[in-house]
Design an enzyme around this catalytic site. Structure first.
Site, PDB file in Angstrom:
ATOM      1  N   GLN A  55       0.859  -1.179   0.000  1.00  0.00           N
ATOM      2  CA  GLN A  55       0.000   0.000   0.000  1.00  0.00           C
ATOM      3  C   GLN A  55       0.900   1.236   0.000  1.00  0.00           C
ATOM      4  O   GLN A  55       1.194   1.815   1.034  1.00  0.00           O
ATOM      5  CB  GLN A  55      -0.911  -0.025   1.228  1.00  0.00           C
ATOM      6  CG  GLN A  55      -1.945   1.063   1.271  1.00  0.00           C
ATOM      7  CD  GLN A  55      -2.944   0.942   0.141  1.00  0.00           C
ATOM      8  OE1 GLN A  55      -3.234  -0.134  -0.354  1.00  0.00           O
ATOM      9  NE2 GLN A  55      -3.477   2.055  -0.282  1.00  0.00           N
ATOM     10  N   PHE A  56       1.360   1.621  -1.200  1.00  0.00           N
ATOM     11  CA  PHE A  56       2.336   2.705  -1.319  1.00  0.00           C
ATOM     12  C   PHE A  56       1.826   4.035  -0.780  1.00  0.00           C
ATOM     13  O   PHE A  56       2.611   4.895  -0.395  1.00  0.00           O
ATOM     14  CB  PHE A  56       2.791   2.872  -2.771  1.00  0.00           C
ATOM     15  CG  PHE A  56       1.732   3.384  -3.705  1.00  0.00           C
ATOM     16  CD1 PHE A  56       1.578   4.736  -3.938  1.00  0.00           C
ATOM     17  CD2 PHE A  56       0.872   2.496  -4.337  1.00  0.00           C
ATOM     18  CE1 PHE A  56       0.607   5.215  -4.787  1.00  0.00           C
ATOM     19  CE2 PHE A  56      -0.109   2.957  -5.191  1.00  0.00           C
ATOM     20  CZ  PHE A  56      -0.252   4.316  -5.422  1.00  0.00           C
ATOM     21  N   THR A  57       0.528   4.229  -0.712  1.00  0.00           N
ATOM     22  CA  THR A  57      -0.010   5.515  -0.251  1.00  0.00           C
ATOM     23  C   THR A  57       0.289   5.776   1.220  1.00  0.00           C
ATOM     24  O   THR A  57       0.207   6.913   1.672  1.00  0.00           O
ATOM     25  CB  THR A  57      -1.527   5.605  -0.493  1.00  0.00           C
ATOM     26  OG1 THR A  57      -2.183   4.540   0.202  1.00  0.00           O
ATOM     27  CG2 THR A  57      -1.849   5.530  -1.973  1.00  0.00           C
TER      28      THR A  57
END
Length: 88
Positions: free
Chosen positions: A78-80
């Site tokens: 989940q890069f965010t």
């Protein structure tokens, strides 16, 4: 590296309306790998997660780690989680 951990009775990841991966009792972990992360940081986080005592014992108290309850882990990128939302 930022990790968000949720204890679950079961967890699933769907891609194109099809089950991509699933687990039973354990953790669903959303993990964001940030720009300055390295192998040492990843190993340290993995060790911390493995030793977290947040699983319930026979009395319902959070006193056991994931391996003591034969739990499973579903890890989702989940890069965010590493987003910089500051205004410059």
């Amino acid at each position: 590296m930022i990790s968000l951990i949720q204890r679950v009775k079961s967890g699933k990841v769907f891609v194109d309306n099809k089950i991509y991966s699933q687990i039973n009792h354990g953790y669903v972990i959303l993990v964001g790998f940030c720009e300055n992360d390295n192998e040492e940081i990843v190993k340290k986080m993995a060790e911390k997660i493995a030793n977290l005592r947040i699983m319930a014992d026979d009395q319902g108290k959070m006193n056991l780690n994931i391996s003591q309850v034969n739990g499973e882990i579903l890890l989702v990128s989940q890069f965010t989680l590493c987003a910089d939302i500051s205004q410059r």
